[in-house]
Enzyme design. Sequence first.
Site, PDB file in Angstrom:
ATOM      1  N   ASP A  13      26.969 -47.671  68.516  1.00  0.00           N
ATOM      2  CA  ASP A  13      25.986 -46.822  68.478  1.00  0.00           C
ATOM      3  C   ASP A  13      25.904 -45.798  69.766  1.00  0.00           C
ATOM      4  O   ASP A  13      24.934 -45.107  70.235  1.00  0.00           O
ATOM      5  CB  ASP A  13      24.673 -46.999  68.256  1.00  0.00           C
ATOM      6  CG  ASP A  13      24.590 -47.969  66.818  1.00  0.00           C
ATOM      7  OD1 ASP A  13      25.367 -47.477  65.991  1.00  0.00           O
ATOM      8  OD2 ASP A  13      23.760 -48.806  66.928  1.00  0.00           O
ATOM      9  N   GLU A  14      27.054 -45.893  70.492  1.00  0.00           N
ATOM     10  CA  GLU A  14      27.280 -45.170  71.930  1.00  0.00           C
ATOM     11  C   GLU A  14      27.190 -43.500  71.621  1.00  0.00           C
ATOM     12  O   GLU A  14      27.242 -42.985  72.532  1.00  0.00           O
ATOM     13  CB  GLU A  14      28.470 -45.558  72.613  1.00  0.00           C
ATOM     14  CG  GLU A  14      28.241 -47.124  72.856  1.00  0.00           C
ATOM     15  CD  GLU A  14      28.750 -47.998  71.917  1.00  0.00           C
ATOM     16  OE1 GLU A  14      29.067 -47.488  70.808  1.00  0.00           O
ATOM     17  OE2 GLU A  14      29.026 -49.076  72.261  1.00  0.00           O
ATOM     18  N   HIS A  41      28.178 -43.820  61.807  1.00  0.00           N
ATOM     19  CA  HIS A  41      28.332 -42.929  62.857  1.00  0.00           C
ATOM     20  C   HIS A  41      27.919 -41.419  62.560  1.00  0.00           C
ATOM     21  O   HIS A  41      28.167 -41.006  61.460  1.00  0.00           O
ATOM     22  CB  HIS A  41      30.104 -42.798  62.946  1.00  0.00           C
ATOM     23  CG  HIS A  41      30.584 -43.839  63.544  1.00  0.00           C
ATOM     24  ND1 HIS A  41      31.856 -44.282  63.490  1.00  0.00           N
ATOM     25  CD2 HIS A  41      30.110 -44.969  63.826  1.00  0.00           C
ATOM     26  CE1 HIS A  41      32.305 -45.395  63.922  1.00  0.00           C
ATOM     27  NE2 HIS A  41      31.047 -45.856  64.092  1.00  0.00           N
ATOM     28  N   ARG A 301      16.800 -49.662  60.938  1.00  0.00           N
ATOM     29  CA  ARG A 301      16.093 -50.353  61.625  1.00  0.00           C
ATOM     30  C   ARG A 301      15.693 -49.754  63.257  1.00  0.00           C
ATOM     31  O   ARG A 301      16.683 -48.981  63.497  1.00  0.00           O
ATOM     32  CB  ARG A 301      16.686 -51.779  62.294  1.00  0.00           C
ATOM     33  CG  ARG A 301      16.863 -52.674  60.981  1.00  0.00           C
ATOM     34  CD  ARG A 301      17.755 -53.918  61.301  1.00  0.00           C
ATOM     35  NE  ARG A 301      18.953 -53.780  61.515  1.00  0.00           N
ATOM     36  CZ  ARG A 301      19.899 -54.673  61.662  1.00  0.00           C
ATOM     37  NH1 ARG A 301      19.279 -55.828  61.946  1.00  0.00           N
ATOM     38  NH2 ARG A 301      21.165 -54.407  62.047  1.00  0.00           N
ATOM     39  N   ARG A 303      16.155 -49.360  66.997  1.00  0.00           N
ATOM     40  CA  ARG A 303      17.056 -50.025  68.007  1.00  0.00           C
ATOM     41  C   ARG A 303      16.386 -50.566  69.263  1.00  0.00           C
ATOM     42  O   ARG A 303      15.335 -50.091  69.692  1.00  0.00           O
ATOM     43  CB  ARG A 303      18.283 -48.986  68.468  1.00  0.00           C
ATOM     44  CG  ARG A 303      19.137 -48.671  67.239  1.00  0.00           C
ATOM     45  CD  ARG A 303      19.960 -47.450  67.650  1.00  0.00           C
ATOM     46  NE  ARG A 303      20.949 -47.200  66.506  1.00  0.00           N
ATOM     47  CZ  ARG A 303      21.617 -46.094  66.530  1.00  0.00           C
ATOM     48  NH1 ARG A 303      21.535 -45.070  67.377  1.00  0.00           N
ATOM     49  NH2 ARG A 303      22.406 -46.129  65.503  1.00  0.00           N
ATOM     50  N   LYS A 329      24.156 -38.883  75.726  1.00  0.00           N
ATOM     51  CA  LYS A 329      22.793 -39.085  75.783  1.00  0.00           C
ATOM     52  C   LYS A 329      22.266 -38.639  77.511  1.00  0.00           C
ATOM     53  O   LYS A 329      21.236 -39.082  77.601  1.00  0.00           O
ATOM     54  CB  LYS A 329      22.371 -40.212  75.216  1.00  0.00           C
ATOM     55  CG  LYS A 329      22.722 -40.145  73.822  1.00  0.00           C
ATOM     56  CD  LYS A 329      22.103 -41.015  72.672  1.00  0.00           C
ATOM     57  CE  LYS A 329      20.838 -40.542  72.218  1.00  0.00           C
ATOM     58  NZ  LYS A 329      20.179 -41.245  70.877  1.00  0.00           N
TER      59      LYS A 329
HETATM   60  P1  GDP Z   1      27.969 -44.233  66.806  1.00  0.00           P
HETATM   61  O1  GDP Z   1      27.733 -45.321  65.877  1.00  0.00           O
HETATM   62  O2  GDP Z   1      28.559 -44.707  67.971  1.00  0.00           O
HETATM   63  O3  GDP Z   1      28.930 -43.166  66.127  1.00  0.00           O
HETATM   64  O4  GDP Z   1      26.589 -43.496  67.275  1.00  0.00           O
HETATM   65  P2  GDP Z   1      25.231 -43.405  66.415  1.00  0.00           P
HETATM   66  O5  GDP Z   1      25.531 -42.278  65.366  1.00  0.00           O
HETATM   67  O6  GDP Z   1      24.880 -44.553  65.642  1.00  0.00           O
HETATM   68  O7  GDP Z   1      24.231 -43.224  67.343  1.00  0.00           O
HETATM   69  C1  GDP Z   1      24.070 -42.421  68.231  1.00  0.00           C
HETATM   70  C2  GDP Z   1      22.916 -41.266  68.054  1.00  0.00           C
HETATM   71  O8  GDP Z   1      22.708 -40.328  69.440  1.00  0.00           O
HETATM   72  C3  GDP Z   1      23.018 -40.335  66.989  1.00  0.00           C
HETATM   73  O9  GDP Z   1      21.753 -40.165  66.632  1.00  0.00           O
HETATM   74  C4  GDP Z   1      23.723 -39.129  67.541  1.00  0.00           C
HETATM   75  O10 GDP Z   1      23.430 -38.203  66.777  1.00  0.00           O
HETATM   76  C5  GDP Z   1      23.175 -38.986  68.836  1.00  0.00           C
HETATM   77  N1  GDP Z   1      23.986 -38.769  70.047  1.00  0.00           N
HETATM   78  C6  GDP Z   1      25.160 -38.637  70.486  1.00  0.00           C
HETATM   79  N2  GDP Z   1      25.469 -37.898  71.528  1.00  0.00           N
HETATM   80  C7  GDP Z   1      24.418 -37.462  71.983  1.00  0.00           C
HETATM   81  C8  GDP Z   1      24.018 -36.637  73.003  1.00  0.00           C
HETATM   82  O11 GDP Z   1      24.755 -36.319  74.091  1.00  0.00           O
HETATM   83  N3  GDP Z   1      22.482 -36.553  73.474  1.00  0.00           N
HETATM   84  C9  GDP Z   1      21.605 -36.788  72.388  1.00  0.00           C
HETATM   85  N4  GDP Z   1      20.650 -36.370  72.614  1.00  0.00           N
HETATM   86  N5  GDP Z   1      22.057 -37.388  71.291  1.00  0.00           N
HETATM   87  C10 GDP Z   1      23.343 -37.792  71.039  1.00  0.00           C
HETATM   88  P1  IMO Z   2      28.450 -48.529  64.726  1.00  0.00           P
HETATM   89  O1  IMO Z   2      30.049 -48.469  64.597  1.00  0.00           O
HETATM   90  C1  IMO Z   2      25.231 -51.402  66.064  1.00  0.00           C
HETATM   91  C2  IMO Z   2      25.308 -55.274  64.891  1.00  0.00           C
HETATM   92  C3  IMO Z   2      24.338 -55.757  63.667  1.00  0.00           C
HETATM   93  C4  IMO Z   2      24.250 -57.272  64.049  1.00  0.00           C
HETATM   94  C5  IMO Z   2      25.699 -57.498  64.119  1.00  0.00           C
HETATM   95  C6  IMO Z   2      26.215 -58.388  62.911  1.00  0.00           C
HETATM   96  O2  IMO Z   2      27.667 -47.615  64.074  1.00  0.00           O
HETATM   97  O3  IMO Z   2      28.231 -48.515  66.312  1.00  0.00           O
HETATM   98  P2  IMO Z   2      27.355 -57.424  60.807  1.00  0.00           P
HETATM   99  O4  IMO Z   2      26.242 -56.476  59.752  1.00  0.00           O
HETATM  100  O5  IMO Z   2      28.272 -56.583  61.520  1.00  0.00           O
HETATM  101  O6  IMO Z   2      27.644 -58.660  60.367  1.00  0.00           O
HETATM  102  O7  IMO Z   2      26.230 -57.488  62.091  1.00  0.00           O
HETATM  103  O8  IMO Z   2      26.486 -56.568  64.798  1.00  0.00           O
HETATM  104  N1  IMO Z   2      26.278 -54.110  64.367  1.00  0.00           N
HETATM  105  C7  IMO Z   2      26.186 -52.916  64.813  1.00  0.00           C
HETATM  106  N2  IMO Z   2      25.199 -52.487  65.725  1.00  0.00           N
HETATM  107  N3  IMO Z   2      26.232 -50.383  65.771  1.00  0.00           N
HETATM  108  C8  IMO Z   2      27.191 -50.882  64.712  1.00  0.00           C
HETATM  109  O9  IMO Z   2      28.166 -50.187  64.343  1.00  0.00           O
HETATM  110  C9  IMO Z   2      27.127 -52.061  64.246  1.00  0.00           C
HETATM  111  N4  IMO Z   2      27.651 -52.636  63.277  1.00  0.00           N
HETATM  112  C10 IMO Z   2      27.227 -54.129  63.394  1.00  0.00           C
HETATM  113  O10 IMO Z   2      23.181 -55.048  64.142  1.00  0.00           O
HETATM  114  O11 IMO Z   2      23.705 -57.354  65.254  1.00  0.00           O
HETATM  115 MG    MG Z   3      26.254 -46.267  64.712  1.00  0.00          MG
END
Ligand code: GDP
Ligand code: IMO
Ligand code: MG
Length: 423
Positions: A13-14, A41, A301, A303, A329
């Site tokens: 979730d970066e 994503h 959930r 985070r 972020k």
């Molecule tokens: P991923 O799984 O790595 O693609 O990341 P996620 O989408 O699960 O979570 C990242 C969250 O941060 C999302 O809600 C994005 O819309 C948000 N996001 C990404 N880059 C930025 C940023 O530079 N600033 C802010 N405020 N939000 C961001």
């Molecule tokens: P993205 O690509 C954050 C975590 C789950 C749990 C562990 C194992 O969006 O960054 P799983 O269902 O894979 O067997 O769960 O891994 N997890 C993630 N946490 N971002 C993800 O994907 C994740 N995919 C799995 O929360 O701790």
């Molecule tokens: Mg994610």
Amino acid sequence: MSVTAVIGSQWGDEGKGKVVDFLAERMDYVARFNGGNNAGHTVINEFGTFKIHLVPSGIFAKNTVGLIGGGVVIDPQVLIEEIEMLNKAGIGVDGRLWVSPRSHLIMPYHKILDGLYEEAKGAGATGTTRRGIGPVFADKVSYNGIRWSDFAREDILTARLKMQIELKNKIINALGGRSLKFEEVFTTYRGYYEKVKPYIRELFSLVQDGLKENKNFLLEQAMGTFLDTDWGTYPFVTASTTIPSAASAGLGIPPKYITNVIGVTKAYTTRVGAGPLPTEIKDTKSEVYKKFGEVAATTGRVRRVGWLDLEIVKTAVQLSGVTKLCLTKLDVLSGLDEIQVCMGYKLNGVDMRYADVDSYGLDEVELVYRKAKGWKEDISKARSFDELPAQAKDYVKMIEESAGAPVKWIGVGPEREATIRRK
Ligand code: GDP
Ligand code: IMO
Ligand code: MG
């Protein structure tokens, strides 16, 4: 030709989705190579807001071809819904999205078992997404998996699926779950196959020809470095390899081509599920907890949050050969008087690297913090490094110096354009 991998340098979730979306414009291929629909994503661009689980986040670039490699595990229902959703939103994926016949299918028993294992483990649960990820990968490596290619051979598929359901029902029953019926599963999955069939294509020649023709590839990792089965905080990890070398097996790209690795790093830290988070902020009433708070894109959930941990980021840079960092972020930190950053770990007064301690040891290490000065300004409109307040610039410089890779992009908002590109 270039092959660029985008990897998360923390616990997922970066902001990988956003980064892949903005890098996709100049790419010929954008590919997923690991994980499954446990990924969530987020992409925010001119088409709207999307939470994508399986289709590569670069699919919005009209001339880019999306690939889902054999290393990805697929819940067919999720894939079908995602394709329909994208087509409806005007993205048009037909003829430019290809799914490897080698990819394994998440079957109903995988999801049931994921839940039953979690419940049986009680307080020791992993906190999985309950998407069936652990059980489907376990089946893959123990020769019990079902792949898309099996659907072209119905007699063999029938025999294998019957055997699997018989076997899995025994385990499900033993754990107090309800049996599955072969006919129901078979009919449902044959229906899924008919819908996904137009997208299934062996990727070997496509990828090899692309490399020969000097095409540009963008490899989109799912999860993050510290959820990697081998290098993550085992047993609090996911069931696939998350470092760029996974793309070699998971897509069929020789490792020597993966020369650009972008490490996506959140300006603080988050984690979903159980396991160590050394810099965790536990005071749910604190200003900083509320500021950093996020809701998971896949499961909804809340985070867990913490300060930036540079030992973690530095380890990811070394492990994956990160060539450039993308800091996301940074805008969220605006308004804090002081920002804490973990520079390293000590145990009994001795310096420790992440790799020197196990997951349980990470709860015991002493954290070496540095205090950075905060800034008050809203930076979400900044589009060049020079527009940032001095303290924000110093924060970025400290990160690149400690992590060992330059910060090339800085995210100042969730939208595609809310990005600073540094020269
Ligand atoms: P991923 O799984 O790595 O693609 O990341 P996620 O989408 O699960 O979570 C990242 C969250 O941060 C999302 O809600 C994005 O819309 C948000 N996001 C990404 N880059 C930025 C940023 O530079 N600033 C802010 N405020 N939000 C961001
Ligand atoms: P993205 O690509 C954050 C975590 C789950 C749990 C562990 C194992 O969006 O960054 P799983 O269902 O894979 O067997 O769960 O891994 N997890 C993630 N946490 N971002 C993800 O994907 C994740 N995919 C799995 O929360 O701790
Ligand atoms: Mg994610």
